[in-house]
Design a protein around this motif. Structure first.
Motif, PDB file in Angstrom:
ATOM      1  N   LEU A  65      41.023  37.846  38.515  1.00  0.00           N
ATOM      2  CA  LEU A  65      41.023  37.743  39.974  1.00  0.00           C
ATOM      3  C   LEU A  65      39.772  36.972  40.374  1.00  0.00           C
ATOM      4  O   LEU A  65      38.662  37.315  39.953  1.00  0.00           O
ATOM      5  CB  LEU A  65      41.028  39.119  40.630  1.00  0.00           C
ATOM      6  N   LEU A  66      39.969  35.919  41.181  1.00  0.00           N
ATOM      7  CA  LEU A  66      38.868  35.080  41.644  1.00  0.00           C
ATOM      8  C   LEU A  66      38.642  35.372  43.121  1.00  0.00           C
ATOM      9  O   LEU A  66      39.412  34.941  43.979  1.00  0.00           O
ATOM     10  CB  LEU A  66      39.200  33.602  41.418  1.00  0.00           C
ATOM     11  N   PHE A  67      37.586  36.142  43.427  1.00  0.00           N
ATOM     12  CA  PHE A  67      37.268  36.504  44.801  1.00  0.00           C
ATOM     13  C   PHE A  67      36.359  35.432  45.410  1.00  0.00           C
ATOM     14  O   PHE A  67      35.386  35.010  44.777  1.00  0.00           O
ATOM     15  CB  PHE A  67      36.573  37.868  44.852  1.00  0.00           C
ATOM     16  N   HIS A  68      36.681  35.012  46.614  1.00  0.00           N
ATOM     17  CA  HIS A  68      35.935  33.946  47.280  1.00  0.00           C
ATOM     18  C   HIS A  68      35.074  34.531  48.393  1.00  0.00           C
ATOM     19  O   HIS A  68      35.534  35.358  49.189  1.00  0.00           O
ATOM     20  CB  HIS A  68      36.909  32.912  47.870  1.00  0.00           C
ATOM     21  N   VAL A  75      43.452  33.619  43.234  1.00  0.00           N
ATOM     22  CA  VAL A  75      42.318  33.595  44.140  1.00  0.00           C
ATOM     23  C   VAL A  75      42.584  34.538  45.311  1.00  0.00           C
ATOM     24  O   VAL A  75      43.718  34.644  45.798  1.00  0.00           O
ATOM     25  CB  VAL A  75      42.030  32.160  44.639  1.00  0.00           C
ATOM     26  N   ILE A  76      41.532  35.247  45.736  1.00  0.00           N
ATOM     27  CA  ILE A  76      41.638  36.197  46.843  1.00  0.00           C
ATOM     28  C   ILE A  76      40.488  35.943  47.807  1.00  0.00           C
ATOM     29  O   ILE A  76      39.317  35.984  47.417  1.00  0.00           O
ATOM     30  CB  ILE A  76      41.587  37.654  46.343  1.00  0.00           C
ATOM     31  N   THR A  77      40.817  35.665  49.049  1.00  0.00           N
ATOM     32  CA  THR A  77      39.818  35.442  50.088  1.00  0.00           C
ATOM     33  C   THR A  77      39.711  36.695  50.963  1.00  0.00           C
ATOM     34  O   THR A  77      40.641  37.514  51.002  1.00  0.00           O
ATOM     35  CB  THR A  77      40.195  34.253  50.972  1.00  0.00           C
ATOM     36  N   PRO A  78      38.611  36.853  51.694  1.00  0.00           N
ATOM     37  CA  PRO A  78      38.539  37.986  52.625  1.00  0.00           C
ATOM     38  C   PRO A  78      39.674  37.986  53.637  1.00  0.00           C
ATOM     39  O   PRO A  78      40.146  39.057  54.043  1.00  0.00           O
ATOM     40  CB  PRO A  78      37.180  37.770  53.305  1.00  0.00           C
TER      41      PRO A  78
END
Length: 626
Positions: free
Chosen positions: A294-297, A270-273
């Motif tokens: 890749l899981l972008f939040h 997971v990748i957050t800003p």
């Protein structure tokens, strides 16, 4: 031996838990820890997982009372415990609890408490919680006595109940083993039970004060609140023998081949800003892990804006696998207009994920029993908006929070290409044993999801020890001291071997769910496989969980075979055959003590690893097989 290993390697902190005090009364044994009773067994079989007196704050955080005047008296066939517990709430409010616990061989276990406040005290819950284990109990017969004297003969839920299976309880009786029953009687208030497997707790929880009543509530000044729990065990056997399932201390855990087989899931990060820049800077480590997804939040309510998509695109271009964007849709305007606005920003940045997971932001907060559901556009409208705004992308739905919320608000699966949810092991308790015991609940969660959604493609994650969002209060708990606390947004064990073992145990427990993707970490940050420069960490900044995630990513798409463990509370295992490579036997010790493992019919390529292997505390190993 555990003592020879630096605690920081195991737990990410030098602070170790105080071991419990084992107390016995005849064939009854309990662990006394932090003022409560754990692992209550009779003749070697677990009767109750815990009897605890808990105080919750307005965000459902759990107070850690200060204990004074502790007296423990262990006699040959009986024991007794007494102490005072003190809590300090907001604005210097106080609560004092006087506790007495006693048991005699052949008699009852009695746990009584009297709480009183000089100032008045605000709480969401103050009183007893009783935990029944789930293994061997789920689906079993049970008798419930209600407060009006009516008795109901029924069963513990097998599939996970979204709402309370039993209400208005006074006593509950279940079979411990043939001819042995246990009655738990609860006095001083009205109790009800919830199926704690919703939160991945390995228990059914009977608790005081029905959730339909208002909370938080006030305990008036100088008004005593008295409660009592009485556990009676009836043994009608003519001869008392230790069950064959209970292994003598020191016996090796035996691993044998099982019948179930399947395909290993893809592994996501997971990748957050907030972590996107650090992730981009660590692109070489990202490539080394080789995750498939890749899981972008993206959550506008958290201040995320169009700038996030430029760096998301830069990361995605360096990634050889697929990508998904999860959107917490604010729903302040029409779903279509909000989705189109997000899509336009993505197009301008050139960011084009392979899939979209969309969920109304309001669904990130739990709607407890008895509460009014918040206003929200129909999910069918939200999904239709996503289809229109993101043509060509696969569409996922479910919950950005936990299975609890998905079970209570079951999304329409017809418009979806896959369903998803997360789990978190520190919602209710954060001690080492409770966290590892949550692994027991995972097969019940995945089986319940399959019962609802059939063979719909299914993803889980991000599921980490630290909590990324609190559906049950206004915030996650800050943890500057690095303690073991529920609902914390950082957890020291994520830095240690504990997290490496937890992640591999997690993967083992969900294998037969047929997941298409499993996300157990981020690349950087408090949920990451690498630590920041300011954190104490191994060389290269890699946390031990890096090893598990990289191994699972390498094995993604390969065939797995079930392994049976003679003690799944200690050692878990499975076999994976990655393509043309030799099969791998993956073993994980989920306990803080070394375990001897008998490999049985498995033939390691290295003959030195044949026979009995020694697994250090929280060790995760891979053995190449012939």
């Amino acid at each position: 031996m555990t003592a020879a290993i630096d605690p920081f390697q195991l737990f990410g902190t030098g602070e170790t838990e105080i071991p419990p005090v084992r107390l016995t009364a005849g064939k009854l044994a309990v662990d006394f820890k932090d003022g409560n009773l754990r692992t209550i067994t009779y003749d070697g079989t677990e009767v109750l997982r815990a009897v605890s007196y808990l105080i919750r704050d307005r965000d459902w955080g759990t107070y850690a009372p200060r204990i004074s005047g502790l007296t423990i008296d262990q006699r040959g066939d009986a024991f007794s415990v007494s102490y005072l517990a003190h809590c300090t709430g907001p604005d210097d409010t106080d609560l004092e609890i006087r506790v007495n616990i006693s048991a005699e061989a052949g008699g009852a276990v009695v746990f009584e408490a009297e709480a009183i406040s000089k100032t008045g005290f605000e709480t969401n819950r103050c009183g007893f919680c009783i935990l029944h284990p789930i293994v061997g109990v789920a689906g079993a017969l049970v008798s419930v006595e209600h407060v009006d004297g009516r008795r109901e003969n029924t069963r513990f839920p097998d599939l996970i109940e979204p709402w309370q299976p039993f209400k208005d309880m006074r006593a509950i009786t279940h079979t411990v083993m043939p001819l042995v029953t246990a009655e738990c009687r609860m006095e001083g208030d009205t109790f009800e039970m919830e199926d704690q497997r919703n939160w991945s707790d390995a228990s059914y929880k009977t608790y005081v004060r029905p959730l339909a009543l208002p909370w938080p509530y006030q305990i008036p000044a100088s008004q005593a609140v008295r409660q009592r729990i009485v556990l009676n065990i009836a043994d009608k056997r003519e001869t008392l023998t230790t069950p064959a399932s209970v292994s003598p201390d020191g016996r090796a855990v035996t691993i044998t081949k099982g019948d179930k087989r399947g395909t290993m899931p893809s592994i996501g990060l997971v990748i957050t800003p907030e972590e996107a820049k650090a992730t981009l800077e660590a692109h070489d480590v990202l490539a080394e892990i080789g995750s498939q997804e890749l899981l972008f939040h993206f959550d506008p309510n958290s201040g995320h804006d169009a700038a996030a998509f430029e760096i998301f695109d830069a990361i995605a271009r360096l990634h050889a696998g697929t990508s998904t964007l999860e959107i917490a849709l604010p729903c302040r305007q029409s779903p279509l207009s909000e989705a189109q606005e997000i899509a336009a920003s993505m197009q301008e940045a050139g960011f084009k994920p392979d899939a979209i997971v969309i969920s109304p932001s309001v669904d990130r907060q739990s709607t407890p029993p008895g509460s009014q559901w918040p206003a929200c556009p129909p999910l069918e409208e939200i999904y239709a908006a996503a289809r229109s705004a993101f043509p060509g992308a696969r569409l996922g739905g479910g919950m950005l929070s936990y299975f609890t919320e998905l079970n209570r608000k079951r999304v329409p699966s017809g418009p979806l290409d896959f369903v998803t949810h997360c789990t978190n092991p520190i919602v209710h308790a954060a001690d080492d044993l409770s966290v590892m015991q949550t692994l027991e609940a995972l097969p019940f969660i995945t089986r319940s999801v399959r019962a609802i959604y059939g063979d719909k493609p299914y993803r889980i994650g991000p599921s980490t020890i630290p909590m990324r969002q609190n559906p049950y209060g206004s915030r996650t708990m800050d943890n500057p001291a690095g303690g073991r606390i529920p609902m914390a947004n950082t957890d020291p064990r994520h830095n240690g071997r504990f997290a490496e073992a937890f992640a591999l145990g997690y993967a083992a427990k969900v294998l037969d769910a047929g997941l298409e993707c499993l996300t157990l970490s981020a690349l950087t940050g408090p949920f990451g496989v690498i630590a920041s420069a300011s954190e104490p960490s191994p060389p290269g900044g890699r946390r031990p969980i890096f090893n598990t995630v990289a191994t699972l990513a390498r094995l993604a798409g390969s065939q797995w075979q079930e392994c049976a463990s003679s003690d799944p509370t200690a050692v878990l295992a499975f076999v994976a055959a990655p393509g043309k490579e030799a099969p791998q036997l993956l073993l994980v010790n989920v306990t803080p003590i070394a375990q001897q493992v008998e490999l049985g019919s498995f033939r390691p390529a290295d003959e030195l690893k044949s026979g009995v292997s020694n697994l250090e505390p929280y060790a995760a190993v891979s053995i190449t097989l012939d």
